[in-house]
Design a protein around this motif. Structure first.
Motif, PDB file in Angstrom:
ATOM      1  N   GLY A   1      19.037 -59.800  -5.147  1.00 54.00           N
ATOM      2  CA  GLY A   1      19.339 -58.620  -4.339  1.00 54.00           C
ATOM      3  C   GLY A   1      18.334 -58.436  -3.220  1.00 54.00           C
ATOM      4  O   GLY A   1      18.105 -57.338  -2.730  1.00 54.00           O
ATOM      5  N   LYS A   2      17.715 -59.533  -2.770  1.00 54.39           N
ATOM      6  CA  LYS A   2      16.662 -59.445  -1.755  1.00 54.39           C
ATOM      7  C   LYS A   2      17.081 -60.102  -0.450  1.00 54.39           C
ATOM      8  O   LYS A   2      16.237 -60.451   0.369  1.00 54.39           O
ATOM      9  CB  LYS A   2      15.394 -60.164  -2.271  1.00 54.39           C
ATOM     10  N   LEU A   3      18.390 -60.313  -0.286  1.00 49.45           N
ATOM     11  CA  LEU A   3      18.828 -61.017   0.923  1.00 49.45           C
ATOM     12  C   LEU A   3      19.264 -59.994   1.957  1.00 49.45           C
ATOM     13  O   LEU A   3      20.027 -59.091   1.661  1.00 49.45           O
ATOM     14  CB  LEU A   3      19.996 -61.939   0.573  1.00 49.45           C
ATOM     15  N   ASN A   4      18.741 -60.153   3.166  1.00 48.16           N
ATOM     16  CA  ASN A   4      19.210 -59.303   4.250  1.00 48.16           C
ATOM     17  C   ASN A   4      20.479 -59.957   4.811  1.00 48.16           C
ATOM     18  O   ASN A   4      20.417 -61.024   5.386  1.00 48.16           O
ATOM     19  CB  ASN A   4      18.117 -59.224   5.318  1.00 48.16           C
ATOM     20  N   PRO A   5      21.670 -59.316   4.619  1.00 53.25           N
ATOM     21  CA  PRO A   5      22.914 -59.995   5.005  1.00 53.25           C
ATOM     22  C   PRO A   5      22.981 -60.280   6.504  1.00 53.25           C
ATOM     23  O   PRO A   5      23.752 -61.120   6.943  1.00 53.25           O
ATOM     24  CB  PRO A   5      24.011 -59.019   4.573  1.00 53.25           C
ATOM     25  N   LYS A   6      22.159 -59.603   7.290  1.00 50.28           N
ATOM     26  CA  LYS A   6      22.214 -59.842   8.737  1.00 50.28           C
ATOM     27  C   LYS A   6      21.540 -61.149   9.120  1.00 50.28           C
ATOM     28  O   LYS A   6      21.793 -61.702  10.175  1.00 50.28           O
ATOM     29  CB  LYS A   6      21.564 -58.679   9.482  1.00 50.28           C
TER      30      LYS A   6
ATOM     31  N   ASN B   1      36.827 -59.402  11.211  1.00 55.00           N
ATOM     32  CA  ASN B   1      35.511 -59.491  10.582  1.00 55.00           C
ATOM     33  C   ASN B   1      34.469 -58.910  11.529  1.00 55.00           C
ATOM     34  O   ASN B   1      34.604 -59.002  12.740  1.00 55.00           O
ATOM     35  CB  ASN B   1      35.174 -60.950  10.278  1.00 55.00           C
ATOM     36  N   PRO B   2      33.447 -58.288  10.977  1.00 60.80           N
ATOM     37  CA  PRO B   2      32.429 -57.680  11.850  1.00 60.80           C
ATOM     38  C   PRO B   2      31.738 -58.753  12.702  1.00 60.80           C
ATOM     39  O   PRO B   2      31.677 -59.916  12.304  1.00 60.80           O
ATOM     40  CB  PRO B   2      31.425 -57.062  10.871  1.00 60.80           C
ATOM     41  N   THR B   3      31.241 -58.367  13.852  1.00 65.20           N
ATOM     42  CA  THR B   3      30.458 -59.324  14.639  1.00 65.20           C
ATOM     43  C   THR B   3      29.002 -59.187  14.222  1.00 65.20           C
ATOM     44  O   THR B   3      28.523 -58.090  13.958  1.00 65.20           O
ATOM     45  CB  THR B   3      30.563 -59.061  16.150  1.00 65.20           C
ATOM     46  N   LEU B   4      28.322 -60.311  14.175  1.00 64.33           N
ATOM     47  CA  LEU B   4      26.929 -60.281  13.734  1.00 64.33           C
ATOM     48  C   LEU B   4      26.004 -60.373  14.933  1.00 64.33           C
ATOM     49  O   LEU B   4      26.278 -61.104  15.878  1.00 64.33           O
ATOM     50  CB  LEU B   4      26.649 -61.473  12.813  1.00 64.33           C
TER      51      LEU B   4
ATOM     52  N   GLN C   1      33.389 -73.509   5.859  1.00 63.37           N
ATOM     53  CA  GLN C   1      34.640 -74.239   5.630  1.00 63.37           C
ATOM     54  C   GLN C   1      35.657 -73.407   4.843  1.00 63.37           C
ATOM     55  O   GLN C   1      36.679 -73.918   4.405  1.00 63.37           O
ATOM     56  CB  GLN C   1      34.383 -75.596   4.957  1.00 63.37           C
ATOM     57  N   VAL C   2      35.352 -72.121   4.646  1.00 62.55           N
ATOM     58  CA  VAL C   2      36.226 -71.257   3.854  1.00 62.55           C
ATOM     59  C   VAL C   2      36.620 -70.057   4.722  1.00 62.55           C
ATOM     60  O   VAL C   2      35.828 -69.582   5.526  1.00 62.55           O
ATOM     61  CB  VAL C   2      35.463 -70.761   2.602  1.00 62.55           C
ATOM     62  N   ASN C   3      37.873 -69.602   4.571  1.00 63.22           N
ATOM     63  CA  ASN C   3      38.284 -68.393   5.292  1.00 63.22           C
ATOM     64  C   ASN C   3      37.763 -67.170   4.559  1.00 63.22           C
ATOM     65  O   ASN C   3      38.125 -66.933   3.413  1.00 63.22           O
ATOM     66  CB  ASN C   3      39.806 -68.296   5.374  1.00 63.22           C
ATOM     67  N   ILE C   4      36.909 -66.418   5.225  1.00 62.56           N
ATOM     68  CA  ILE C   4      36.333 -65.237   4.606  1.00 62.56           C
ATOM     69  C   ILE C   4      36.931 -64.008   5.285  1.00 62.56           C
ATOM     70  O   ILE C   4      36.983 -63.938   6.516  1.00 62.56           O
ATOM     71  CB  ILE C   4      34.799 -65.204   4.822  1.00 62.56           C
ATOM     72  N   TYR C   5      37.383 -63.069   4.472  1.00 59.66           N
ATOM     73  CA  TYR C   5      37.854 -61.804   5.015  1.00 59.66           C
ATOM     74  C   TYR C   5      36.960 -60.708   4.460  1.00 59.66           C
ATOM     75  O   TYR C   5      36.867 -60.530   3.245  1.00 59.66           O
ATOM     76  CB  TYR C   5      39.311 -61.551   4.632  1.00 59.66           C
TER      77      TYR C   5
ATOM     78  N   ALA D   1      28.280 -63.914   3.571  1.00 55.35           N
ATOM     79  CA  ALA D   1      29.441 -64.750   3.302  1.00 55.35           C
ATOM     80  C   ALA D   1      29.669 -65.779   4.401  1.00 55.35           C
ATOM     81  O   ALA D   1      30.175 -66.862   4.166  1.00 55.35           O
ATOM     82  CB  ALA D   1      30.680 -63.872   3.141  1.00 55.35           C
ATOM     83  N   LYS D   2      29.264 -65.442   5.607  1.00 55.03           N
ATOM     84  CA  LYS D   2      29.546 -66.264   6.768  1.00 55.03           C
ATOM     85  C   LYS D   2      28.829 -67.620   6.701  1.00 55.03           C
ATOM     86  O   LYS D   2      29.190 -68.554   7.411  1.00 55.03           O
ATOM     87  CB  LYS D   2      29.116 -65.511   8.023  1.00 55.03           C
TER      88      LYS D   2
END
Ligand SMILES: [Zn+2]
Length: 501
Positions: free
Chosen positions: A250-255, A172-175, A148-152, A143-144
């Protein structure tokens, strides 16, 4: 009223969620949900609401998703439906949910679970003007990407409601920073293979598809998987587009959601047509061709592919996209890639031209390579033999790095971009045949050489065009203004004959 986003291909549309609570026999119906995963949503949402400490209305409850005709699939609607029910039953205030978009699947316990396709949903949401979006905590990396959008990013339904009521703030978690260079495979790790590396840099300069023929163990895969390292890095919008496609699959590593390294996708030769071009029964997923968009699609042992597999590549290779139609939905995914095929020289793999160690008959060899069909071969400009490196090459240590190759590729592409600035194509592999005889001719001596080959039937008309296109890329790499005789000779050497032709 709450809204949600549904995807068709990479584009998202808004869905309105309305809840009606009326007196009558307690019941619960969900309208406008054709997809099986969504019908299961009913049970998940009920359990999640109860397990989060809220109550389930003992009334007649109707949830409607509209427009009804728009296909909806996946579990991203769980969270907004749950909130719509809580709003309609006055358990939370309606003003809390205004102007916020909610995306997430609910577990029976009320936890928020990641969903496929989050990134393209967020992009659509941002286009529709949402400036505040709640997503599952574990999807924060993906999501990060949208800054330009506030993500919670929140862990569960309870946390979402505390957040909406302003009771509790969730960080929000730190990456972790991901170092892309750790992942990058470099040409300098491959000993020798100067001709193959040159051929790959020509492919990279002009977007040419390429066939590598060589015995097992000669390094075809090592070479192919380093092609992304010499291609231009993706621009931000290309990288986000690639990430969006991988998100839907479904193949994206969110990190490490966004990577500027062009993708390298290598389906096994036993792959199926849906896996290659996309498909699926519930929701349409992109296939390997689209996952390779803006990058490289590599198929090892290509002659082993089942019938029809390689032919399925023709549509995306012609149009740069794939459209998939299923019973009640259709989707278009982009699919522009450089195709790299690898093949053994014969069924047993040992044929070396001298016939040593190989008992395959010439008929068997012809049939084997003949499985690479003519129409597909027509789109492959370069084909080379890959031999195992010699001992001297293995011992030499001054191999050029990918960065050095890449800088030449970038320079060559700039020259081509300038030349084609008024055309409707932008790479040498796309020069139309008619223009190869007029506007984009080689120099006089080069043309004389290639015309003589055509006249003597040493090359076919189609081969003629492919050699000229390759020669343009060689010319761009060496900085000459148009292909000279040397460039044509070099292009000829990047086109080994196939027994099947
Ligand atoms: Zn053999």
């Amino acid at each position: 009223m709450l809204q949600a986003i549904t995807l068709s291909g990479l584009s998202g549309s808004l869905i309105d969620i309305e809840v009606d609570v009326s007196n009558g026999l307690p019941s619960y119906s969900l309208l406008g949900l054709p997809d099986a995963t969504l019908s299961e949503a009913r049970e998940r949402i009920r359990a999640a609401i109860l397990n989060s400490g809220f109550s389930w209305p003992n009334k007649k409850l109707t949830v409607s998703l509209s427009p009804a005709w728009l296909p909806k699939s996946g579990s991203a609607f769980d969270l907004p439906i749950a909130l719509a029910i809580l709003t309609a039953t006055s358990q939370i205030e309606a003003k809390c949910v205004k102007e916020t978009l909610f995306i997430g699947e609910l577990s029976l316990e009320g936890a928020l679970r990641p969903i496929r396709g989050l990134l393209p949903m967020l992009i659509a949401a941002s286009h529709h003007g949402f400036r505040s979006i709640i997503v599952p905590k574990d999807s924060y990396g993906e999501a990060k990407v949208l800054n330009q959008v506030n993500i919670y990013a929140l862990p569960n339904l309870k946390a979402v409601i505390s957040h909406l009521n302003g009771e509790e703030r969730f960080e929000n978690p730190t990456l972790l920073e991901v170092n892309e260079s750790d992942r990058k495979k470099d040409f300098s790790e491959v000993a020798g293979q100067e001709e193959a590396k040159f051929a790959l840099s020509v492919a990279a300069a002009g977007n040419h598809n390429i066939l590598l023929i060589g015995a097992p163990g000669t390094g075809k895969t090592m070479l192919a998987e380093r092609l992304p390292s010499i291609l231009p890095p993706l621009t931000e919008s290309e990288a986000i587009e690639v990430a969006g496609i991988h998100s839907i699959a479904g193949k994206l590593n969110p990190k490490e959601a966004v990577s500027y390294l062009p993708p390298f996708i290598s389906p096994h030769h036993s792959t199926t047509i849906p896996a290659l071009v996309g498909g699926g029964s519930n929701s349409i997923k992109p296939g390997a061709c689209s996952l390779a968009h803006n990058g490289v699609l590599f198929i090892d042992e290509a002659p082993e592919c089942s019938l029809g597999i390689l032919d399925a590549l023709r549509q995306p290779m012609e149009s740069g996209e794939i459209s998939i139609t299923r019973a009640n939905q259709s989707a278009i995914f982009p699919a522009k890639f450089i195709l790299v095929l690898a093949a053994n020289p014969c069924p047993c793999g040992k044929y070396s031209g001298r016939g040593r160690n190989c008992e395959c008959s010439s008929h068997q060899i012809r049939r084997y390579l003949g499985r690479l069909s003519g129409p597909l071969l027509d789109r492959i400009d370069i084909r080379i033999k890959v031999e195992a490196p010699t001992r001297t090459e293995l011992l030499a240590d001054s191999a050029e790095t990918s960065e050095m190759f890449q800088s030449r590729v970038l320079a060559a592409r700039n020259i081509a971009a300038e030349r084609f600035k008024d055309e409707d194509f932008n790479s040498n592999s796309q020069i139309p045949p008619s223009q190869l005889r007029t506007r984009y001719r080689a120099k006089r001596e080069g043309m004389a050489l290639i015309n003589a080959l055509l006249d003597s039937e040493a090359i076919s008309a189609r081969g003629y065009h492919r050699i000229l296109r390759t020669a343009w890329s060689i010319s761009d790499l060496t900085g000459t203004d148009s292909p000279d005789k040397t460039a044509i000779e070099r292009a000829l050497s990047l086109r080994v004959g196939l027994a099947s032709e």
